[in-house]
Design an enzyme around this catalytic site. Structure first.
Site, short mmCIF file in Angstrom:
data_model
loop_
_atom_site.label_atom_id
_atom_site.label_comp_id
_atom_site.label_asym_id
_atom_site.label_seq_id
_atom_site.Cartn_x
_atom_site.Cartn_y
_atom_site.Cartn_z
N LYS A 123 7.55 -1.76 -1.69
CA LYS A 123 7.17 -0.71 -0.73
C LYS A 123 8.38 -0.19 0.05
O LYS A 123 8.58 1.01 0.20
CB LYS A 123 6.11 -1.28 0.22
CG LYS A 123 5.75 -0.39 1.37
CD LYS A 123 5.00 0.84 0.93
CE LYS A 123 4.75 1.75 2.12
NZ LYS A 123 4.08 2.97 1.74
N LEU A 171 11.47 17.74 -1.82
CA LEU A 171 12.86 18.18 -1.79
C LEU A 171 12.98 19.46 -0.96
O LEU A 171 13.74 20.37 -1.32
CB LEU A 171 13.34 18.42 -3.24
CG LEU A 171 14.81 18.19 -3.57
CD1 LEU A 171 15.26 16.79 -3.20
CD2 LEU A 171 15.07 18.43 -5.05
N CYS A 223 5.87 5.08 9.19
CA CYS A 223 6.33 4.27 8.05
C CYS A 223 7.79 4.49 7.69
O CYS A 223 8.60 3.56 7.80
CB CYS A 223 5.45 4.52 6.84
SG CYS A 223 3.80 3.82 7.04
N GLU A 278 0.85 -1.20 0.00
CA GLU A 278 0.00 0.00 0.00
C GLU A 278 0.88 1.25 0.00
O GLU A 278 1.86 1.33 0.73
CB GLU A 278 -0.89 -0.02 1.25
CG GLU A 278 -1.76 1.19 1.42
CD GLU A 278 -2.70 1.41 0.24
OE1 GLU A 278 -3.47 0.49 -0.08
OE2 GLU A 278 -2.65 2.50 -0.38
N ARG A 303 -0.77 7.84 1.60
CA ARG A 303 -0.11 8.76 2.53
C ARG A 303 -1.14 9.26 3.52
O ARG A 303 -2.24 9.64 3.13
CB ARG A 303 0.49 9.95 1.76
CG ARG A 303 1.57 9.57 0.79
CD ARG A 303 1.69 10.59 -0.33
NE ARG A 303 0.46 10.64 -1.12
CZ ARG A 303 0.21 11.53 -2.07
NH1 ARG A 303 1.08 12.46 -2.37
NH2 ARG A 303 -0.93 11.50 -2.74
P1 NAD Z 1 -2.11 1.13 12.75
O1 NAD Z 1 -1.44 0.85 14.03
O2 NAD Z 1 -2.74 2.45 12.51
O3 NAD Z 1 -3.24 0.02 12.48
C1 NAD Z 1 -3.08 -1.34 12.77
C2 NAD Z 1 -4.41 -1.85 13.33
O4 NAD Z 1 -4.34 -3.25 13.47
C3 NAD Z 1 -4.73 -1.30 14.71
O5 NAD Z 1 -6.02 -0.71 14.69
C4 NAD Z 1 -4.69 -2.51 15.62
O6 NAD Z 1 -5.62 -2.43 16.69
C5 NAD Z 1 -5.04 -3.61 14.64
N1 NAD Z 1 -4.60 -4.95 15.03
C6 NAD Z 1 -3.46 -5.33 15.65
N2 NAD Z 1 -3.41 -6.67 15.78
C7 NAD Z 1 -4.55 -7.14 15.22
C8 NAD Z 1 -5.07 -8.44 15.01
N3 NAD Z 1 -4.42 -9.52 15.43
N4 NAD Z 1 -6.27 -8.58 14.39
C9 NAD Z 1 -6.95 -7.49 13.97
N5 NAD Z 1 -6.49 -6.22 14.13
C10 NAD Z 1 -5.31 -6.06 14.74
O7 NAD Z 1 -1.03 0.82 11.63
P2 NAD Z 1 -1.05 1.39 10.13
O8 NAD Z 1 -0.38 2.72 10.08
O9 NAD Z 1 -2.41 1.25 9.56
O10 NAD Z 1 -0.05 0.36 9.43
C11 NAD Z 1 -0.48 -0.94 9.09
C12 NAD Z 1 0.47 -1.48 8.04
O11 NAD Z 1 0.34 -0.70 6.86
C13 NAD Z 1 1.96 -1.37 8.43
O12 NAD Z 1 2.64 -2.48 7.91
C14 NAD Z 1 2.40 -0.11 7.73
O13 NAD Z 1 3.77 -0.10 7.47
C15 NAD Z 1 1.60 -0.20 6.46
N6 NAD Z 1 1.35 1.07 5.80
C16 NAD Z 1 0.94 2.13 6.53
C17 NAD Z 1 0.70 3.34 5.87
C18 NAD Z 1 0.31 4.57 6.64
O14 NAD Z 1 0.28 5.65 6.03
N7 NAD Z 1 0.04 4.48 7.93
C19 NAD Z 1 0.89 3.44 4.48
C20 NAD Z 1 1.27 2.31 3.78
C21 NAD Z 1 1.51 1.12 4.44
#
Ligand code: NAD
Length: 452
Positions: free
Chosen positions: A208, A254, A264, A151, A154
Site C-alpha cells: 500500500k 498526470l 492518505c 485497502e 479511493r
Molecule cells: P478515519 O479517521 O476516517 O476512520 C477511522 C475510524 O476509526 C474513526 O471513525 C474513529 O472514530 C475510529 N476509531 C479510532 N480508534 C478506534 C478504536 N480504538 N476502536 C474503534 N474505532 C476507532 O480514517 P480512514 O480514512 O478510514 O483511514 C483508516 C485507515 O485506512 C488508515 O490507515 C488509512 O491510511 C487507511 N486507508 C484509508 C483510505 C481512505 O481513502 N481514507 C484508503 C485506503 C486505506
C-alpha cells in the site's frame, strides 16, 4: 461469514457495508457514538457517493449493524478487520495509537480461534507486533492469527472500489488464513475476476505504501515538469498528451495542479520516507523527500501567483477560494492543498472567503479563522481575485457574467484546470492557470485543451 470491522471511517464504513452486500454478517465498530448512530440510521458521517444507499440496503437485510460495544463484536466475529486511523506521528512514521488501542480492547474478549485482518495502512513489522500483542492479551492465545489486507479504495469512489476492486492483496502466514480470506472475498473474485495476490505479511504491509508513494511521485513529477514548462514557455497540457500515448506512461493521474493531499498520500509518503531512512536506504529517502518538497511547493506557488496577479500585495485584498475538500467529490479536508492555500493567504493578510460544495463543515472545524460563504457567488462578493483550488465540476458551469457582477475585479486563477477559460475570458475575466506563467504563454494560443 461472521465479520467485524473495527473503525467505521472512510475505509471501515464502506468496507463493512460492502462485506454485508456480498452476503456476510457484519458488525461495524467505532468508539464514537455519534458516528455509530448515524451509520445505524443509514447515513455516512462523511460524504461518500452511494454509501448511504449501501448502508440502508444492508441494514435492511439484517446483515449489517454498528456498535460501540467491542465485547459484542468480539463474540460475533470469526474474522475481525482493523480499519482504524494511522495518522502521521511527529517523526513522520505512523502513529499506531488507534491500532494499539483497538487491538488491546479487542484481544481480552477473544476466547476462540479467529483471524484478525489489518486493513489500516502500516509499515512492515506492524502485523507481527499486533500478533505478539494479541497473543499476549487474548485468552485464545495462539489460536488467534493475524493477516494483513491493505485497502486501495479511493474516497469519492469508495463503494465501487470496495465492491469491484482492481485487486485484492492478502499477506498471510498460514494456509488456513489464506483459505479464510479466499472464502471471504470469493463473491468479489468470482463476480468480476478480480486478481488476488497472496504475499507474506511484510510485503502486504509494504504494497500500500509503495502504491501511494508511486502515485505521489507521478503527481509531483508532472508538477515539476509543469513548472519547468512554464519557465521555458512550453505547453504542459500538450506535453502530457504527447507522453501519455506511450503505454508505459499513460494519461491518467498526470494532470498538473495544486499537488496531492488528503488523509492518505501525504502521510503514507512521510511514513515511507521514515522507513527508507530507518533502513539506511538513503537514495530512496532522498527521492521521496523530493516528491514531498515539489508537492508542498505547489501550494507556495499558488500563493505567490495570487500575490503576483494582485500586483504584489496580498494584505487587505479580498480573495474567494473555491474549494476546501482535498479533491472533488468528497468532504474530507485532511491535508487539503486548497484549504492550506486559503490559510496561507489569510496569514499573509488577505481577506479570504471560502466556499466548497461539500467540505464546509469540516473546513470550518479545521480552519476556524477563515470566513466561509454559503455559495461560490457569495464567496466572490467584492473579491479582487477568485482562486479555484478544488476541481469540483460545478465550478465549470458557473456563469462568469453573474459572478463578475459580484466581484470587484474579474480576475481568476485556476489551479485545477476545471474552468472553461475561454468562456470566462469572453466575459472579461483575466484567467491564469497555475501551470503556466501568465507572461510566458502566447496570448493567441488561448487556454489549454484541458481548460477548454
Ligand atoms: P478515519 O479517521 O476516517 O476512520 C477511522 C475510524 O476509526 C474513526 O471513525 C474513529 O472514530 C475510529 N476509531 C479510532 N480508534 C478506534 C478504536 N480504538 N476502536 C474503534 N474505532 C476507532 O480514517 P480512514 O480514512 O478510514 O483511514 C483508516 C485507515 O485506512 C488508515 O490507515 C488509512 O491510511 C487507511 N486507508 C484509508 C483510505 C481512505 O481513502 N481514507 C484508503 C485506503 C486505506
Amino acid at each position: 461469514m461472521k465479520i467485524t470491522v473495527i473503525g467505521s471511517g472512510h475505509l471501515g464504513a464502506p468496507h463493512a457495508a460492502g462485506m454485508a452486500d456480498i452476503g456476510h454478517d457484519v458488525v461495524g465498530v467505532d468508539t464514537d457514538l455519534a458516528k455509530v448512530a448515524a451509520l445505524n440510521a443509514g447515513r455516512g458521517w462523511f460524504h461518500e457517493p452511494g454509501l448511504d444507499d449501501l448502508l440502508t440496503r444492508n441494514i435492511g437485510t439484517g446483515r449489517l449493524r454498528f456498535t460501540t460495544d467491542l465485547t459484542d463484536a468480539a463474540a460475533h466475529g470469526e474474522v475481525h478487520f482493523l480499519a482504524v486511523g494511522t495518522p502521521s506521528g511527529p517523526d513522520g512514521s505512523y502513529d499506531l495509537s488507534q491500532l494499539t488501542a483497538a487491538v488491546s480492547a479487542l484481544a481480552p474478549h477473544l476466547h476462540r480461534p479467529c483471524l484478525i485482518v489489518g486493513k489500516s495502512t502500516v509499515s512492515p513489522g506492524t502485523a507481527r507486533a499486533v500478533e505478539a500483542l494479541v497473543r499476549r492479551l487474548a485468552p485464545a492465545g495462539d489460536a488467534v492469527e493475524v493477516a494483513w489486507n491493505p485497502e486501495f479504495l479511493r474516497e469519492g469512489t469508495a463503494v465501487a472500489d470496495t465492491l469491484t476492486p482492481d485487486r485484492i492483496v492478502i499477506g498471510v502466514s498460514s494456509a488456513e488464513a489464506e483459505k479464510s480470506l479466499r472464502a471471504l472475498y470469493a463473491p468479489i473474485i468470482k463476480s468480476h475476476g478480480c486478481p488476488l495476490v497472496v504475499t507474506d505479511l511484510a510485503t502486504a504491509e509494504m504494497v500500500k505504501a509503495t502504491a501511494n508513494a508511486y502515485l505521489a511521485t507521478r503527481i509531483s513529477f508532472i508538477n515539476a515538469v509543469a513548472e519547468m514548462s512554464a519557465a521555458i514557455g512550453a505547453d504542459v497540457t500538450d506535453l502530457v498528451e504527447a507522453i501519455g500515448y506511450d503505454t508505459r506512461i499513460g494519461h491518467h493521474y498526470l494532470q498538473p495542479g495544486l499537488g496531492f493531499g488528503g488523509g492518505c498520500l501525504p502521510k503514507d509518503l512521510h511514513a515511507f520516507t521514515h522507513q527508507a531512512d530507518s533502513t539506511g536506504s538513503t537514495e530512496a529517502a532522498a527521492l521521496l523527500r523530493a516528491v514531498d518538497t515539489v508537492n508542498r511547493h505547489r501550494r507556495h506557488l499558488a500563493v505567490e501567483l495570487a500575490r503576483t496577479v494582485l500586483d504584489g500585495t496580498l494584505a487587505g485584498r479580498r480573495v474567494a477560494v473555491w474549494g476546501a475538500a482535498f479533491k472533488a467529490g468528497v468532504d474530507d479536508v485532511r491535508d487539503s492543498p486548497g484549504l492550506d492555500v486559503a490559510v496561507r493567504l489569510h496569514q499573509a493578510g488577505a481577506q479570504v472567503a471560502v466556499y466548497d460544495p461539500q467540505g464546509m463543515a469540516q473546513a470550518r472545524h479545521t480552519a476556524p479563522a477563515l470566513s466561509y460563504a454559503p455559495t461560490a457567488a457569495d464567496a466572490a462578493q467584492d473579491a479582487d481575485l477568485v482562486l479555484v483550488t478544488t476541481g469540483w465540476p460545478e465550478f465549470r458551469s458557473l456563469d462568469p457574467y453573474a459572478i463578475g457582477d459580484r466581484t470587484a475585479v474579474r480576475r481568476l486563477i485556476d489551479t485545477q484546470g476545471v474552468i472553461v477559460a475561454a468562456r470566462w475570458r469572453a466575459a472579461g475575466w483575466t484567467v491564469t492557470d497555475i501551470s503556466y506563467r501568465p507572461a510566458s504563454r502566447p496570448a493567441q494560443r488561448g487556454p489549454s485543451r484541458q481548460l477548454v
